[in-house]
Design an enzyme around this catalytic site. Structure first.
Site, PDB file in Angstrom:
ATOM      1  N   LYS A 127       7.231  10.830  14.491  1.00 11.09           N
ATOM      2  CA  LYS A 127       8.307  10.613  14.880  1.00 11.09           C
ATOM      3  C   LYS A 127       9.190   8.859  14.375  1.00 11.09           C
ATOM      4  O   LYS A 127      10.131   9.076  13.457  1.00 11.09           O
ATOM      5  CB  LYS A 127       7.921  10.392  16.293  1.00 11.09           C
ATOM      6  CG  LYS A 127       9.391   9.771  17.522  1.00 11.09           C
ATOM      7  CD  LYS A 127      10.606  10.630  17.199  1.00 11.09           C
ATOM      8  CE  LYS A 127      12.345   9.949  18.087  1.00 11.09           C
ATOM      9  NZ  LYS A 127      13.081  10.385  17.558  1.00 11.09           N
ATOM     10  N   LYS A 133      13.683  -0.538  19.405  1.00  6.63           N
ATOM     11  CA  LYS A 133      11.655  -0.599  19.180  1.00  6.63           C
ATOM     12  C   LYS A 133      11.403   0.200  18.479  1.00  6.63           C
ATOM     13  O   LYS A 133      10.215   0.297  17.949  1.00  6.63           O
ATOM     14  CB  LYS A 133      12.188   0.664  20.765  1.00  6.63           C
ATOM     15  CG  LYS A 133      10.623   0.910  20.669  1.00  6.63           C
ATOM     16  CD  LYS A 133      10.730   2.563  22.302  1.00  6.63           C
ATOM     17  CE  LYS A 133      11.883   3.295  21.900  1.00  6.63           C
ATOM     18  NZ  LYS A 133      11.253   4.661  22.037  1.00  6.63           N
TER      19      LYS A 133
HETATM   20  P1  NAD Z   1      17.225   6.644  28.386  1.00  2.00           P
HETATM   21  O1  NAD Z   1      17.113   5.010  29.265  1.00  2.00           O
HETATM   22  O2  NAD Z   1      18.432   7.302  28.983  1.00  2.00           O
HETATM   23  O3  NAD Z   1      16.351   7.792  30.104  1.00  2.00           O
HETATM   24  C1  NAD Z   1      14.384   6.894  30.200  1.00  2.00           C
HETATM   25  C2  NAD Z   1      14.726   7.338  32.168  1.00  2.00           C
HETATM   26  O4  NAD Z   1      13.215   6.887  32.200  1.00  2.00           O
HETATM   27  C3  NAD Z   1      15.612   6.934  32.926  1.00  2.00           C
HETATM   28  O5  NAD Z   1      16.928   7.391  33.324  1.00  2.00           O
HETATM   29  C4  NAD Z   1      14.507   4.857  33.153  1.00  2.00           C
HETATM   30  O6  NAD Z   1      15.145   5.482  35.009  1.00  2.00           O
HETATM   31  C5  NAD Z   1      13.789   6.123  33.368  1.00  2.00           C
HETATM   32  N1  NAD Z   1      12.129   5.703  33.354  1.00  2.00           N
HETATM   33  C6  NAD Z   1      12.558   3.898  33.023  1.00  2.00           C
HETATM   34  N2  NAD Z   1      11.024   3.450  33.449  1.00  2.00           N
HETATM   35  C7  NAD Z   1      10.429   4.432  34.591  1.00  2.00           C
HETATM   36  C8  NAD Z   1       9.433   4.484  34.794  1.00  2.00           C
HETATM   37  N3  NAD Z   1       8.572   4.215  35.144  1.00  2.00           N
HETATM   38  N4  NAD Z   1       9.624   5.568  36.121  1.00  2.00           N
HETATM   39  C9  NAD Z   1      10.146   6.473  36.336  1.00  2.00           C
HETATM   40  N5  NAD Z   1      11.353   6.461  35.447  1.00  2.00           N
HETATM   41  C10 NAD Z   1      11.439   5.728  35.043  1.00  2.00           C
HETATM   42  O7  NAD Z   1      16.556   7.339  27.595  1.00  2.00           O
HETATM   43  P2  NAD Z   1      16.590   8.275  26.238  1.00  2.00           P
HETATM   44  O8  NAD Z   1      18.025   7.979  25.455  1.00  2.00           O
HETATM   45  O9  NAD Z   1      16.503   9.927  27.346  1.00  2.00           O
HETATM   46  O10 NAD Z   1      14.890   8.254  25.168  1.00  2.00           O
HETATM   47  C11 NAD Z   1      13.801   8.634  26.264  1.00  2.00           C
HETATM   48  C12 NAD Z   1      13.136   8.627  25.127  1.00  2.00           C
HETATM   49  O11 NAD Z   1      13.191   8.936  24.049  1.00  2.00           O
HETATM   50  C13 NAD Z   1      12.886   7.349  24.351  1.00  2.00           C
HETATM   51  O12 NAD Z   1      11.451   6.601  23.755  1.00  2.00           O
HETATM   52  C14 NAD Z   1      13.297   7.736  23.191  1.00  2.00           C
HETATM   53  O13 NAD Z   1      13.631   6.449  22.341  1.00  2.00           O
HETATM   54  C15 NAD Z   1      13.460   9.023  22.581  1.00  2.00           C
HETATM   55  N6  NAD Z   1      14.784   9.780  22.516  1.00  2.00           N
HETATM   56  C16 NAD Z   1      15.696   9.469  22.345  1.00  2.00           C
HETATM   57  C17 NAD Z   1      16.901  10.197  22.057  1.00  2.00           C
HETATM   58  C18 NAD Z   1      18.104  10.243  22.159  1.00  2.00           C
HETATM   59  O14 NAD Z   1      18.948  10.658  21.879  1.00  2.00           O
HETATM   60  N7  NAD Z   1      18.537   9.644  23.174  1.00  2.00           N
HETATM   61  C19 NAD Z   1      16.285  10.902  20.544  1.00  2.00           C
HETATM   62  C20 NAD Z   1      14.646  11.214  20.353  1.00  2.00           C
HETATM   63  C21 NAD Z   1      13.993  10.340  21.036  1.00  2.00           C
END
Ligand code: NAD
Length: 286
Positions: A167, A235
């Protein structure tokens, strides 16, 4: 299958919805009550905490922002999960955190895989993510039916942590391409050439990429609704540089792109889509 799903954000929300559509019983938890309410509207169950989401689940999926959140939640998964539980951490985090999560799970008779994804929000909604999986082969095969609901390309890339390393490689390529597409737009516009028409040609030739396919129109229009936030890409560039240091290799282009992403953040664009790298390149030229 009974599935606990922790982290129902941009990615986790639609992924949980796809599991529900596939017939699984999904009990979710998110610190955001809005996200929990959305899960319920999709047919899921809301849990008041991690413990309740995990209790009685055969598999738990975590889709959290970063390593500290996974470090916080993973011990609760082990504490409240049933023996044999399969924990799929699909967040993008540091490889060494994934290795620690896997080792702790094994100590408690559970199985953990790192299974970060690529494909963005669109891929999460469509169930077409690319999933890079690190862990034991047997566990990966056990997880395949679930992963198959979420993605179309599922590759076992090595032992625990290897998924995160792949990744990191993915993110440095994505960041680099955004940087170069941004430079192409700035060049075209400064030369009086229609950037939209120019990028249409690029997208059909050797320079074509999924980023050009999906993002060129919004970039030219300066629409930066996330998507994938600059903060998260910052990050990920940190993870890539740390992985390079650990592997003892120099990645000069990655280092440069990491600085541009850091600049986007410093300029106050952290909550925008990572295609807002264009704003940084523009600022260098105005
Ligand atoms: P996001 O911020 O939209 O979602 C994360 C969720 O986790 C939020 O709803 C937040 O409220 C929740 N959260 C945070 N701390 C928490 C806890 N302690 N307990 C329970 N819930 C908690 O982020 P995202 O875009 O959905 O990304 C999530 C992961 O996927 C990240 O690591 C990101 O790098 C990865 N990712 C994102 C994408 C993208 O296009 N958005 C693509 C590939 C990978």
């Amino acid at each position: 299958m009974r599935i606990g799903f922790i982290g129902l954000g941009i990615m986790g929300g639609p992924m949980a919805a796809n599991l529900i559509k596939a017939g699984h019983v999904v009990t979710g938890y998110d610190v955001s009550t809005e996200r929990l309410a959305h899960l319920v509207s999709q047919g899921g169950r809301a849990a008041p905490g991690v413990a309740e989401a995990v209790a009685g689940a055969a598999a738990v999926i975590t889709m959290l922002p970063d390593s500290p959140q996974v470090e916080e939640v993973a011990p609760l998964v082990v504490e409240h999960g049933a023996p044999g539980l399969l924990h799929l951490d699909m967040s993008t985090i540091r490889p060494e955190t994934s290795r620690r999560v896997a080792a702790r799970a094994a100590e408690h008779g559970m199985r953990a895989l790192d299974a970060p994804v690529s494909g963005g929000e669109r891929g999460a909604i469509d169930g077409t993510l690319s999933i890079m999986v690190g862990g034991d082969l047997e566990d990966v095969e056990a997880a395949r039916p679930l992963l198959g609901v979420l993605g179309t390309t599922i590759v076992h890339v090595g032992p625990a942590g290897a998924g995160q390393t792949v990744k990191a490689a993915n993110q440095l390529v994505v960041g680099g391409i955004y940087g170069l597409v941004s430079e192409a737009i700035v060049l075209l516009e400064a030369s009086g050439v229609d950037a939209a028409a120019g990028l249409d040609v690029l997208a059909g030739g050797l320079a074509g990429s999924r980023i050009l396919d999906l993002k060129r129109h919004t970039m030219v229009k300066r629409e930066f609704v996330p998507g994938f936030r600059v903060d998260l890409h910052h990050k990920d560039m940190g993870i890539a540089l740390a992985a390079a240091r650990e592997a003892g290799v120099a990645l000069p282009l990655t280092a440069q792109v990491a600085q541009l992403v850091a600049a986007a953040r410093a300029q106050g664009h952290g909550a925008l889509d990572h295609s807002a790298l264009l704003k940084v390149i523009e600022r260098l030229n105005t």
